[in-house]
Enzyme design. Structure first.
Site, PDB file in Angstrom:
ATOM      1  N   GLU A 126     -11.153   0.568  -4.053  1.00  0.00           N
ATOM      2  CA  GLU A 126     -10.739   1.039  -2.724  1.00  0.00           C
ATOM      3  C   GLU A 126      -9.573   2.001  -2.886  1.00  0.00           C
ATOM      4  O   GLU A 126      -9.127   2.283  -3.998  1.00  0.00           O
ATOM      5  CB  GLU A 126     -10.339  -0.149  -1.828  1.00  0.00           C
ATOM      6  CG  GLU A 126      -9.236  -0.997  -2.407  1.00  0.00           C
ATOM      7  CD  GLU A 126      -9.016  -2.306  -1.661  1.00  0.00           C
ATOM      8  OE1 GLU A 126      -9.879  -2.693  -0.851  1.00  0.00           O
ATOM      9  OE2 GLU A 126      -7.980  -2.947  -1.896  1.00  0.00           O
ATOM     10  N   ASP A 181       0.829  -1.209   0.000  1.00  0.00           N
ATOM     11  CA  ASP A 181       0.000   0.000   0.000  1.00  0.00           C
ATOM     12  C   ASP A 181       0.861   1.255   0.000  1.00  0.00           C
ATOM     13  O   ASP A 181       0.636   2.176   0.799  1.00  0.00           O
ATOM     14  CB  ASP A 181      -0.940   0.010   1.215  1.00  0.00           C
ATOM     15  CG  ASP A 181      -1.706  -1.284   1.372  1.00  0.00           C
ATOM     16  OD1 ASP A 181      -2.083  -1.874   0.345  1.00  0.00           O
ATOM     17  OD2 ASP A 181      -1.935  -1.706   2.512  1.00  0.00           O
TER      18      ASP A 181
END
Length: 553
Positions: A189, A15
Site C-alpha cells: 500500500e 503515515d
C-alpha cells in the site's frame, strides 16, 4: 556525530509524508476520527519538530459516525516547483465493513503551507493512500492502492498509477497496474513516486501496519513501468528483518514478527526527503509497546532513518542494514539536540486562542460549544462519551508512557446526566473519565469515575468523593498502562487518591475492538478535558488550566 533521536514526533503521528521546501521541512500525518484533520509539523533541522497547523479545519470533511480506525488516512504532501504550490492528497475512509474499504481520495493546494487551502478536488474512489508526483515536464501523476474485492485475487490489490487531472479532478487516460508488491510480505500500500538519476522509484509500505510492517522499493525507466523490485527481495526498512511470506493476506497484526530485541516496532510506511547538502532520509511510522506486551498505547509515531543510494542505484539504510533504529545520524552541520519539552502541554487560557494541539473526536471544534471566556476554557456539554457524533472533548495526544495530566474544573450541574472532568480516551468505546457530577439523589456534588472498555460501561459508584464547593483539581498519573486518579479542592491541600489503580493498557491499538489476528485500531491514546450534558445540552464547565507533563508525577 550528532544523532537524531526517535521518535521525532511521539504519539499519534502515523503515515508521515515528508518534504523540504527551501530550508524548511514539513511532515503531514493521519488523524482518523479526530478534528481538525491532518496534522502538519515543521522543522528546520530534522531534529526538532513543532505542530504548525491542521489542513482540514473548515468543514471540508464530516467525520461524525466514523468507526475506528476509519476517517482521514495517509495524507501525502508534495510541492510543485513549476507552479509554486503545496499539494496535499488524502483519502477519507468511510466504511471498512465486509472488507469493502469504501474510500474517497481528494487533493488540495495552497501557496503557503499554513493556507488558505483550496476546496478539496475529487481524485478517485479506487482505493486508498493516494500520492502525487509532479514531473518537471508539467505532468502530474497519481499513485494509489487499488483495493481488491474479488474472490480468488491477491489482496489487498495492485499499486496503480495514472496521470492526474488537477484542474478538473479525476484522472487522464487509464489506470496502469504496476505491481502487487516488491517482496513477499504482501499487503502492499501507500505507493509514492520519486525520481533519481533517470529512474522512477516507487516506494511502498508492506506487511500490514502491524509487526510485519516494512518499506519496500521498485524502479522503472518509465513512470508507468515496468517496475523491477529491489534485488534483495526484502524491505529496505523494517523493525523485523526476518523473512516473511504473507502474499494474499489483506492485512494482519503479524504478532509472530514482534522483535524482542528492539524498542522500535512496526517500522514502515515511509517517505523520502533530500537535504540541501544532498543527504537523504526516510520518515516512517513506528510503535513502542508497553514492556512485555504487544500493546501500543501511543499508536504509531514518526521516526527518521538516514539512507544512501548504493552503487547499483538502490536506496538502503546508511548503516547497510534494513533494521530501523532508535537513532540515526543527523545531517552534516546539525548539532542541535531534541527538546523533549515540546512534547509537554500547558495552557492557562489567558490568550486569545487555545493550544493548537487540542483535537476533538468525530465533530468540529467551534464557538457553539468551546471557547475562552475570562481566562477559562468553557466547554458546553453534549452527548455522552460513548457518542460518535458530538462528544464535548478537548484532547491532546499522549506522547509518553509515563506522564501526568492535571486540570482545574468548576461546574454547577442541575441534573444527574451532567458531568465535567478529565480522562484518557482512545475512541467512543474505550476511555476512562473522572468527573464532577451530582450523586444519585441529586443532593450533592461528587467526583466519580466511569470507564468504558470495549463498549461496556463500568461505573465505580463506591469510589465517589464529595466535593465541598463547585470546583476541583483533577490529576491522572499514567505509567506503563496503569492510571491513578487524584483530586484536591484547594491548591495547598494534599492530593486525595480516588479509586484503585486502573489497568488502562487496553487503551491501545491492539487492546480495542479488533478481530483475532488483527489490530483493533491504529490511532493512539489521548488525554482530555470535557463535559457531558444529556439533559438539555445547556450546561457548561469552566477549566482554569490544562497540563500534561511527561516523566513527572
Amino acid at each position: 556525530m550528532t544523532e537524531i533521536q526517535n521518535p521525532i514526533i511521539p504519539g499519534m503521528a502515523p503515515d508521515p509524508s515528508i518534504i523540504r521546501v527551501g530550508e524548511d521541512y514539513y511532515i503531514a500525518t493521519s488523524t482518523f476520527h479526530w478534528n481538525p484533520g491532518i496534522q502538519i509539523f515543521h522543522s528546520k533541522d530534522l531534529v526538532n519538530w513543532d505542530l504548525l497547523t491542521h489542513v482540514l479545519q473548515h468543514g471540508e470533511v464530516n467525520l461524525r459516525g466514523t468507526n475506528t480506525p476509519a476517517g482521514i488516512w495517509a495524507p501525502h504532501l508534495s510541492y510543485d516547483e513549476k507552479n509554486g504550490l503545496f499539494w496535499l492528497a488524502y483519502c477519507h475512509m468511510q466504511n471498512m465493513a465486509g472488507r469493502e474499504f469504501n474510500s474517497e481520495s481528494y487533493a488540495m493546494y495552497a501557496k503557503d503551507i499554513t493556507g488558505p487551502w483550496s476546496e478539496p478536488i475529487y481524485l478517485t474512489s479506487i482505493g486508498f493512500d493516494p500520492s502525487l508526483y509532479h514531473d518537471e515536464d508539467g505532468h502530474h501523476y497519481l499513485s494509489i492502492l487499488e483495493w481488491e474485492t474479488r474472490l480468488g485475487y491477491q489482496a489487498p490489490g495492485h499499486l496503480v498509477i495514472a496521470e492526474a487531472d488537477l484542474e478538473n479532478g479525476g484522472i487522464k487516460g487509464n489506470w496502469h497496474r504496476v505491481s502487487t508488491g516488491f517482496t513477499t510480505r504482501g499487503c502492499v500500500e501507500a505507493p509514492q513516486i520519486y525520481k533519481h538519476d533517470g529512474w522512477f522509484y516507487l516506494l511502498a509500505a508492506s506487511g500490514g501496519t502491524g509487526y510485519g510492517h516494512g518499506i519496500e522499493i521498485g524502479r522503472a525507466k518509465h513512470v508507468f513501468g515496468p517496475y523491477e523490485p529491489n534485488p534483495t527481495g526484502e524491505p529496505i526498512i523494517t523493525s523485523s528483518p526476518r523473512h516473511l511470506f504473507s502474499l494474499g493476506d489483506p492485512d494482519a497484526g503479524h504478532f509472530e514478527m514482534y522483535n524482542p530485541h528492539s524498542i522500535m516496532q512496526k517500522a514502515g510506511h515511509g517517505s523520502l526527503v533530500e537535504t540541501p547538502n544532498h543527504e537523504f532520509y526516510i520518515a516512517h511510522l513506528m510503535s513502542r509497546p508497553l514492556p512485555g506486551t504487544t500493546l501500543n498505547p501511543l499508536g504509531r509515531e514518526t521516526s527518521l532513518q538516514k539512507v544512501i543510494w548504493n552503487e547499483d542505484g538502490w536506496l538502503e539504510m546508511a548503516d547497510g542494514s534494513n533494521l530501523a533504529k532508535m537513532s540515526t545520524p543527523a545531517p552534516a552541520g546539525i548539532t542541535n539536540s531534541r527538546n523533549q519539552e515540546f512534547d509537554d502541554v500547558f495552557d492557562d487560557f489567558k490568550g486569545d486562542a487555545y493550544n493548537l494541539k487540542f483535537m476533538t473526536p468525530y465533530h468540529e471544534q467551534n464557538a457553539s460549544w468551546v471557547g475562552i471566556v475570562d481566562n477559562q476554557l468553557m466547554i458546553k456539554g453534549a452527548n455522552s462519551l460513548f457518542s460518535q457524533v458530538s462528544p464535548s472533548i478537548m484532547a491532546t495526544r499522549a506522547t509518553s508512557l509515563d506522564y501526568s495530566l492535571q486540570t482545574k474544573v468548576t461546574f454547577d450541574p442541575v441534573h444527574y446526566s451532567q458531568t465535567a472532568g478529565a480522562g484518557l480516551y482512545y475512541d467512543s468505546n474505550n476511555w476512562l473519565y473522572a468527573s464532577l457530577h451530582l450523586d444519585d439523589k441529586e443532593q450533592k456534588l461528587v467526583l466519580g469515575i466511569i470507564q468504558a472498555k470495549l463498549g461496556e460501561k463500568i461505573d465505580y459508584v463506591y469510589d465517589q468523593v464529595e466535593v465541598p464547593g463547585n470546583s476541583a483539581e483533577i490529576k491522572i498519573n499514567y505509567h506503563l498502562g496503569t492510571a491513578q486518579i487524584y483530586c484536591r479542592f484547594n491548591e495547598n491541600d494534599e492530593w486525595i487518591k480516588v479509586g484503585k489503580d486502573f489497568d488502562v493498557s487496553y487503551l491501545s491499538d491492539e487492546g480495542v475492538n479488533g478481530e483475532p489476528g488483527e489490530i483493533g485500531g491504529f490511532t493512539g491514546l489521548f488525554n482530555f478535558i470535557g463535559s457531558v450534558d444529556a439533559y438539555q445540552h445547556d450546561s457548561a464547565a469552566a477549566f482554569d488550566y490544562y497540563q500534561v507533563k511527561n516523566g513527572e508525577k
